[in-house]
Structure formats: structure tokens, C-alpha cells
Design a protein around this motif. Structure first.
Motif, PDB file in Angstrom:
ATOM      1  N   CYS A  90       0.783  -1.240  -0.004  1.00 44.05           N
ATOM      2  CA  CYS A  90      -0.017  -0.195   0.080  1.00 44.05           C
ATOM      3  C   CYS A  90       1.172   1.362  -0.084  1.00 44.05           C
ATOM      4  CB  CYS A  90      -0.908   0.131   1.369  1.00 44.05           C
ATOM      5  SG  CYS A  90      -1.835   1.753   1.334  1.00 44.05           S
ATOM      6  N   CYS A  92       0.233   4.123   1.044  1.00 41.47           N
ATOM      7  CA  CYS A  92      -0.099   5.103   2.258  1.00 41.47           C
ATOM      8  C   CYS A  92       0.598   4.444   3.490  1.00 41.47           C
ATOM      9  CB  CYS A  92      -1.470   5.138   2.429  1.00 41.47           C
ATOM     10  SG  CYS A  92      -2.376   5.711   0.994  1.00 41.47           S
ATOM     11  N   CYS A  93       0.534   3.317   3.678  1.00 38.63           N
ATOM     12  CA  CYS A  93       0.863   2.684   5.148  1.00 38.63           C
ATOM     13  C   CYS A  93       1.761   1.515   4.915  1.00 38.63           C
ATOM     14  CB  CYS A  93      -0.307   2.238   5.809  1.00 38.63           C
ATOM     15  SG  CYS A  93      -0.946   0.772   5.041  1.00 38.63           S
ATOM     16  N   ASN A  95       1.561  -1.514   3.975  1.00 36.23           N
ATOM     17  CA  ASN A  95       0.944  -3.025   4.201  1.00 36.23           C
ATOM     18  C   ASN A  95       1.299  -3.764   3.026  1.00 36.23           C
ATOM     19  OD1 ASN A  95      -0.709  -5.054   5.202  1.00 36.23           O
ATOM     20  ND2 ASN A  95      -2.543  -4.159   4.540  1.00 36.23           N
ATOM     21  N   CYS A 135      -7.381  -1.306   1.639  1.00 38.56           N
ATOM     22  CA  CYS A 135      -6.254  -1.717   2.516  1.00 38.56           C
ATOM     23  C   CYS A 135      -6.908  -1.924   3.903  1.00 38.56           C
ATOM     24  CB  CYS A 135      -5.230  -0.520   2.394  1.00 38.56           C
ATOM     25  SG  CYS A 135      -3.834  -0.834   3.882  1.00 38.56           S
ATOM     26  N   CYS A 138      -5.075   0.910   6.449  1.00 42.14           N
ATOM     27  CA  CYS A 138      -5.215   2.429   6.390  1.00 42.14           C
ATOM     28  C   CYS A 138      -6.693   2.859   5.770  1.00 42.14           C
ATOM     29  CB  CYS A 138      -4.000   3.016   5.797  1.00 42.14           C
ATOM     30  SG  CYS A 138      -3.845   3.011   4.228  1.00 42.14           S
ATOM     31  N   ALA A 140      -7.176   2.578   2.571  1.00 45.31           N
ATOM     32  CA  ALA A 140      -6.818   3.174   1.478  1.00 45.31           C
ATOM     33  C   ALA A 140      -7.552   2.419   0.199  1.00 45.31           C
ATOM     34  CB  ALA A 140      -5.381   3.201   0.828  1.00 45.31           C
TER      35      ALA A 140
END
Ligand SMILES: [Zn+2]
Length: 170
Positions: A90, A92-93, A95, A135, A138, A140
Motif C-alpha cells: 500500500c 499509504c501505509c 501494508n 487496505c 489504512c 486506502a
């Protein structure tokens, strides 16, 4: 006592009764799509940020896709035709979401996979028309999942490359 007085008292009792009932039985807060999914993310990890915080961390296209549920243009992501060994995380995070060995050429113009790297890496939300993939850490927006994928799952996880970051195998 006049009839209109009785009517007034009746109305007050009715209003009082409704307010009392509402006070005793408050409406439960609406559950989020994540809560409804019942998915427990890897290591129970959750990353929750405000839109302003995400805006600081992400590029404008990344914010548009992941936080505003946007869709990137067809064939716009360099990840669509990448076939190197590694893991897609991901953006953003970080993962881990998909392994390169489950990636296939769907000829749709978007990176496509037939299964997530772990069942709890993502969760889904059906909007009555399409099944959104998010996700699990987070929230997303990643893309959508369709049922016209290859064996062994028959699923096609149609992802936005913008929502992913590729980590090559060492
Ligand atoms: Zn994430």
C-alpha cells in the motif's frame, strides 16, 4: 377541564414519551465499511489519519486515488506491465498487499492480481454495483474485485498502480 386542555396534555405526554424512548434507546452509531467487514488486519495494525495529514504525505494523484476513491487512467501506471519478482505494498501505509507471482496480464490497463498476499491484507465493500477493495490497515481505496479472473480463484483484483508501491525481492 376543557377539551382543548385535555388535547394539550395529551400532546405533551406523547412528546414526553417519544423523547423518553429516544433517550433510553439511542440510535447505534453507523458502522464503517471496515467494521462491517470484520477483518482483523495483519498484527492488528491500523493507521488512521485525517485528510490533511494524508495530503501532506501523498502526491496529488495518490491522494485522489487512495483517499478520494479515484481511478487512474488506463495504462497510466508503470506497474501495470511490471513482471519483476517482489511484493506490492500500500502506498499509504506499506501494508504488503499482493505478491508478484499472483499478478497476471488482464489486458485491462490496470495491474491485476488473482489473490491478495494474505486474506486479511484487504477488505471489500459492495456498493450495490461493484465490490471495492480497500487496505485493511489504512482504508486506502485500492481498486475493485471482479469475478472474471483466472484460476485458481477466478477473481480479478483490478488495482490502481498509483495506490501501490513495488518492493523488489532480494
Ligand atoms: Zn494502507
Amino acid at each position: 377541564m376543557k377539551a382543548n386542555h385535555l388535547f394539550l396534555i395529551g400532546c405533551l405526554l406523547l412528546i414526553g414519551g417519544i423523547l423518553g424512548w429516544r433517550w433510553l434507546h439511542p440510535e447505534p452509531a453507523r458502522k464503517s465499511a471496515f467494521e462491517r467487514s470484520g477483518v482483523v488486519p495483519p498484527q492488528g495494525r491500523r493507521v488512521v489519519k485525517t485528510d490533511a495529514e494524508w495530503e501532506e504525505l501523498l502526491t496529488a494523484p495518490q491522494f485522489y486515488v487512495t483517499r478520494e476513491k479515484g481511478t487512474e487512467g488506463r495504462n497510466s501506471s508503470p506497474l501495470t506491465h511490471l513482471h519483476q519478482a517482489g511484493v506490492y505494498e500500500c502506498v499509504c501505509c506499506h501494508n504488503p498487499l499482493f505478491a508478484s507471482r499472483t499478478k497476471f496480464d488482464s489486458r485491462t490497463g490496470w495491474p491485476s492480481f488473482y489473490v491478495p498476499i494474505a486474506p486479511n491484507a484487504v477488505y471489500t465493500d459492495f456498493d450495490g454495483r461493484r465490490t471495492e477493495v480497500l487496505c485493511s490497515v489504512c482504508d486506502a481505496h485500492l481498486g475493485h474485485v471482479f469475478t472474471d479472473g483466472p484460476e485458481p480463484t477466478g477473481l480479478r483484483y483490478c488495482m490502481n498502480g498509483t495506490a501501490l508501491t513495488f518492493k523488489p525481492a532480494r
